[in-house]
Structures are given as structure tokens and as C-alpha cells.
Motif scaffolding. Structure first.
Motif: not given
Lengths: 316, 283
Positions: B129-132, B161-162, B180-181, B203, B269, B272
Motif C-alpha cells: 500500500k506504499c506505506y512508510l 515513498a519519499g 512510521w519512521m 504497522r 501513493v 496504489v
């Protein structure tokens, strides 16, 4: 800090409701004077080890100065959408408090044209604006109908160019020999700017293809190769297109003030280039993660709502 | 210690574990190399780096397999219908693993959860899903990342994802909330940049094999220059809610030495949207 933290972790939600109309028009005042001009003595910027002005640190681009003086183009589309869909708005907890514009600064961010109004759009620009308005104002047929920043593809105030609004208005600058990095908190957007004189590439990017150099004590960032869809600028009346040539200038005025000036040259959208400026202030802050896409509950909500409305209308 | 010891006698596991507990690191095994300095005298890690391994597929040693997604066919697993057209392009490369000791010490319930994750990878892996990507996964995704290191701060910016992290090199600060990071505090240990990462949410995953963690995850990363164009990357992973003991991964990172090397936007983003929102399109 707690307030800022709330901002950073809030979901995207209905960004289109940022109340442009709420910006208080500032009175006409005298032209800008730099801090140096005001104090009458030259101020020398601190240096990085390789001898360039040290612009590093966290900068706030919160401002009370409106983009334009009263009567300008503005983003009338936003006001229209808000009037058509009075679904409410973020409360004031969300928005950055904005200090008043000092009297010795221009009453608008736009400084050229000198009347502080964005220049007229070209015929193609007007057409683009109308097409954009049609998409945004209709029940969304798919994610592509919604503005880029609602899709979390770009931040709504990150540009480029940076046009303030809303919240999470922080920029952190990193300087190394050969590379400058411009990192905005909004949607964790990083621009790595090569300073080694290499030519522009050919790949189109949301943030364009930046190249930097020093002109005296000013960092100049020259960007081309934007996409056809525009950049992260909620406050403009129309998304710019792939012909945008952006020149940004970053200059330290004193230890606490970074003057950010830019010129937009996008001849298919605007009848002439225009320039604006901002005074960023040094912020004693750490940046937080703004995970836009990961919390974008608005997009499925907007789309599912539009389908629900259609089904209701069709008697399903 | 890149080569896992899966096939060695059990005793070797114990020794490896004890060595880990005593705090010995693979850095000690790297031949002495003195990295070029930044003007403030620190090892200069500036540059674009990339892992060249299949850790993102599976941290553990794994054989190649026919496809991203498999289903049970009449005579065993076969590629899922959706990915059949990709043929060899859609196959998964094997790899030698990056986990010291060749074992991820899951608690019993967590081992079952990992298997469940793997079985439902296609709908569960946050990368899809291109999540971080979180830490340490951001480091060994098949994309480059850039270290921008100055005396006043270090930025790590990732092509995927930058994603980005700011490493606080000043007085350590505590994460005020999960992200996330994560929240990164760094310091120098000789020529090694040590980054202590907390405040990670629950997550993200470690790989496409379903390896996971909780919000109690604590990652201690070590970036050690080992030649002009390589770094040794080590990450010690602690999560008392999921694992029975700390464990460690290590791998080299390679400099992208192309003269015109740069990160190219991978703003997935957009890629997806159909996956995530296609069901809500106007028909």
C-alpha cells in the motif's frame, strides 16, 4: 509542542476547507526593508565549513501576510467549494497562529506585479482553471478528481514554491558540500538539490528537478521538469503545469530571519512571470512525521459518499 | 557476519547468541578502515547508498520461488492466476539471509502470527500500500537512499515513498508519540554512526515474508564505513512483546557511484490508488 504534535498526526481530512477567506487583508504600508537596511549596518551570515552562508536549521513559514493584496485572483474555487458544501471545517486548534505583518513589510506575498495581485491567466490558463473547477466541484468520480494534496501526492503548502497555509508550516535546511536538502514537515517532502553544476535531467517529478548555486550570499534553486498536474500549492487559483520554471532565492537577513523569494514563470498558465516573497522565522522546534497517505481516511470517505449519493438518487 | 549459520551445529547458535549478548559486533571483524572526514572531523557518510540483497523478500535464507503470489494447485503450489503472465519476471529471487544465527527468535504466538502474515501477504504487507516502510526495512528496500550529513544535522531520505528521517545528533530526546519512521537519536562510536530508534508504530513489517514487530520495537542501528564505497549496516532488534531475545541483522550497503547518481521520485501513493480506492470509482 503538544499543539504541534496534534497537527502532525492528524489525518488528511478535508484539506479543501482551509479558509483562505479567513486571511485578513493587511493594510498598504511602506515597501520592504531588510533588517540590514533598517539597522544601517551590514550583517554577515555565519558560514558553513566550506564558506557558504549557513542557512541550516528549522524555519517556520507561518505568516499573516496574504498572498495577494485585496482584490486579487486568489483561490476563488476554494471559497466556492466551501460555500457549496458547508460541511464544517477544522477548528482553530488545527491552524497555526499567525503573527501580524510588521509594518515595514509588503502587505502581500506577491511583490511583482507591484500592486500585489497575481497577473491574469492566459486563455489556456483560464481553460485549465475551469477544467480543474469542474473536476473539484463535482461529486468525485475517482481519486483523480480530487486535488493533488487530498490524494497525498504533494503537500498543500509545500509547493514548490512554498505558499503558506494551514498547518505544519516548517522547513528544515541541510547543507553539505555539493548538496543542499530542503525538507518540509508537511507530507515529509524532501528536495535534494545538487549544487555541483550538473545540468537538469529530463525526468518529470512532482517536486520538479532542482539545481542549486550560490549568488553571493543567496542560495538560488532553479527547478524545471515539473509534471503536467501541478505542484503542492493550495492557495493559487489554478494548478501550474509542466512548463513551470521556478527560481527560488533563500537569503539570511539576520540570525532569526530567512527571506524566501521566488519567481514563477509558466507562460502557458500566466500572462507574465510573477514574484513573491516570505519572511521565514527560525523555529526552536523538531519536525514530526506527517504521514498523509497512511491516514487518508478522507479519500475513501469522499468517494464512497459520492457513490452512496448516486445510489440514493437512482432510488437504489 | 553476513553468512548465516543455519546449517551449523546447534552449539554454534548458542555461541552466537552469547557473543551477541556480550555486545560484540560484526564491526569488530571489519578490517580497520579510516573513512574520510567531514570538516568537523566526523566520518563522512554523505552519499547515495543501497543494499544489494534480497532481505526485503525474506530476512532469512530462502530459496527462489516461482511467483510473488502462490496458490495450491493440483500437484502443489503454483503461481496465482493474476501473476501467471509475468513468468520469470515475476519470480522471487533466493537469498543467503541477513540474520545472525539464521533464526528470528519469535515467541510461540508470534511465530504463528508471522506464518499467518506470510499466508496473507498480498493483503497484509504494508509495502504493497506504499506505506512508510519503518526502520530497519527502509534501509534494504530495493531502492537507494541518501545520507545528507552536516555538523548540524543528519537527514536520511529514501527513494521509496519519499520516506525520511532526521537523526537528532544533539542531546537525546524521547519520542513524543509513535510514528512510521520512528524517532532517531544518533551519536558517534569511533567511526560508527549509532542510531537509536524508538517510537515506531506496530504497522510496519521487516520483509515480504511476514516478519513483524510490535510498538515496543527498539532498533539500534550501526553504520560503519568499511571502504570508500561500502558501509557495514547492522541493526539490533529488541521487542520483548514479540521476541524471546534481541537479534541482529547485518549487511553491506553500497555507494551508488554513478557520477550523476541521484534519487528519482518514487511517489507510489499514486500507483496504489486503484488498489486502494478503485472499488469506489464511478462505474
Amino acid at each position: 509542542m503538544t499543539h504541534r504534535l496534534t497537527m502532525a498526526f492528524s489525518a488528511t481530512a478535508i484539506l479543501s476547507c482551509v479558509p483562505l477567506a479567513a486571511q485578513t487583508p493587511a493594510p498598504k504600508t511602506t515597501p520592504a526593508k531588510t533588517a540590514a537596511a533598517k539597522t544601517g549596518k551590514a550583517w554577515t551570515a555565519p558560514r558553513t565549513p566550506d564558506g557558504h552562508p549557513d542557512l541550516q536549521g528549522v524555519w517556520s513559514y507561518i505568516t499573516a501576510t496574504p498572498l495577494e493584496t485585496p482584490g486579487g485572483l486568489g483561490n476563488s474555487l476554494l471559497r466556492q467549494e466551501e460555500a457549496d458544501n458547508p460541511v464544517g471545517n477544522y477548528n482553530q486548534q488545527f491552524y497555526d497562529a499567525r503573527p501580524a505583518t510588521p509594518k515595514d513589510r509588503p502587505p502581500s506575498q506577491v511583490i511583482d506585479p507591484p500592486d500585489g495581485h497575481l497577473p491574469p491567466l492566459t486563455a489556456a490558463g483560464l481553460k485549465r482553471q475551469a477544467a480543474y473547477a469542474e473536476k473539484v466541484l463535482r461529486p468525485a468520480q475517482g481519486p483523480e478528481d480530487r486535488p493533488l494534496f487530498e490524494r497525498c501526492l504533494v503537500g498543500f503548502n509545500t509547493g514548490p514554491p512554498i505558499v503558506p497555509g494551514g498547518y505544519n508550516q516548517h522547513l528544515q535546511i541541510f547543507e553539505t558540500p555539493g548538496t543542499v536538502a530542503l525538507y518540509t514537515e508537511m507530507i515529509h517532502s524532501t528536495r535534494v538539490v545538487p549544487m555541483d553544476g550538473r545540468p537538469h535531467g529530463t525526468v518529470r517529478q512532482w517536486n520538479g528537478d532542482p539545481r542549486g548555486h550560490w549568488e553571493g550570499d543567496t542560495l538560488v534553486v532553479d527547478s524545471t521538469n515539473f509534471t503536467e498536474q501541478g505542484t503542492g500549492t493550495l492557495m493559487l487559483p489554478v494548478p501550474m503545469d509542466e512548463h513551470l520554471h521556478l527560481t527560488e532565492r533563500y537569503s539570511l537577513l539576520d540570525d532569526k530571519t530567512l527571506l524566501y523569494q521566488y519567481t514563477v514563470d509558466d507562460p502557458t498558465v500566466w500572462t507574465k512571470p510573477w514574484s513573491a516573497q516570505l519572511y521565514m522565522t527560525r523555529a526552536d522546534e523538531q519536525l514530526y512525521e506527517y504521514a498523509c497517505h497512511e491516514g487518508n481516511y478522507a479519500m475513501p470517505g469522499i468517494l464512497a459518499g459520492a457513490r452512496l449519493d448516486e445510489n440514493k438518487s437512482a432510488g437504489k | 557476519m553476513i553468512d548465516p549459520m543455519r546449517n551449523r551445529p546447534r552449539g554454534a547458535f548458542v555461541i552466537a547468541a552469547v557473543v551477541l549478548m556480550l555486545g560484540y559486533t560484526a564491526a569488530a571483524q571489519v578490517p580497520a578502515y579510516r573513512a574520510p572526514r567531514t570538516p568537523d572531523g566526523k566520518p563522512n557518510l554523505n552519499g547515495i547508498w543501497q543494499a544489494l540483497n534480497t532481505a526485503n523478500w525474506d530476512l532469512l535464507e530462502h530459496a527462489a520461488r516461482p511467483a510473488l503470489a502462490m496458490v495450491l494447485g493440483p500437484a502443489g503450489p503454483i503461481p496465482a492466476q493474476a501473476v501467471v503472465p509475468f513468468g520469470a519476471v515475476g519470480a522471487v529471487p533466493g537469498g543467503i539471509g541477513v540474520v545472525e544465527g539464521g533464526e528470528i527468535p519469535y515467541q510461540a504466538w508470534a511465530a504463528a502470527k508471522k506464518k499467518e502474515n506470510a499466508d496473507h501477504w498480498l493483503t497484509s504487507d504494508p509495502e504493497i500500500k506504499c506505506y512508510l516502510p519503518g526502520v530497519p526495512r527502509a534501509t534494504y528496500l530495493p531502492f537507494p537512499f541518501q545520507i545528507v550529513q552536516s555538523a548540524k544535522g543528519i537527514l536520511m531520505t529514501y527513494e521509496f515513498a519519499g520516506a525520511a528521517r532526521i537523526i537528532n545528533m544533539g542531546k537525546p530526546t524521547e519520542a513524543e508519540t509513535d510514528s512510521w519512521m520512528g524517532w532517531s537519536n544518533g551519536h558517534w562510536d569511533g567511526d560508527t554512526l549509532v542510531v537509536d530508534v524508538t517510537g515506531l508504530n506496530d504497522r510496519t513489517w521487516f520483509d515480504r515474508a511476514g516478519d513483524f514487530h510490535s510498538e515496543a520495537l527498539h532498533v539500534i542501528e550501526r553504520y560503519t564505513p568499511r571502504s570508500a564505497d561500502t558501509l557495514l549496516y547492522e541493526a539490533t532488534i529488541e521487542d520483548p512483546k514479540v521476541f524471546t531475545r534481541p537479534w541482529k541483522i547485518s549487511m553491506p550497503l553500497y555507494r551508488r557511484i554513478e557520477g550523476n547518481a541521484r534519487l528519482v521520485e518514487f511517489n507510489c501513493v499514486e500507483f496504489v490508488e486503484e488498489l486502494m480506492y478503485g472499488q469506489f470509482r464511478k462505474k
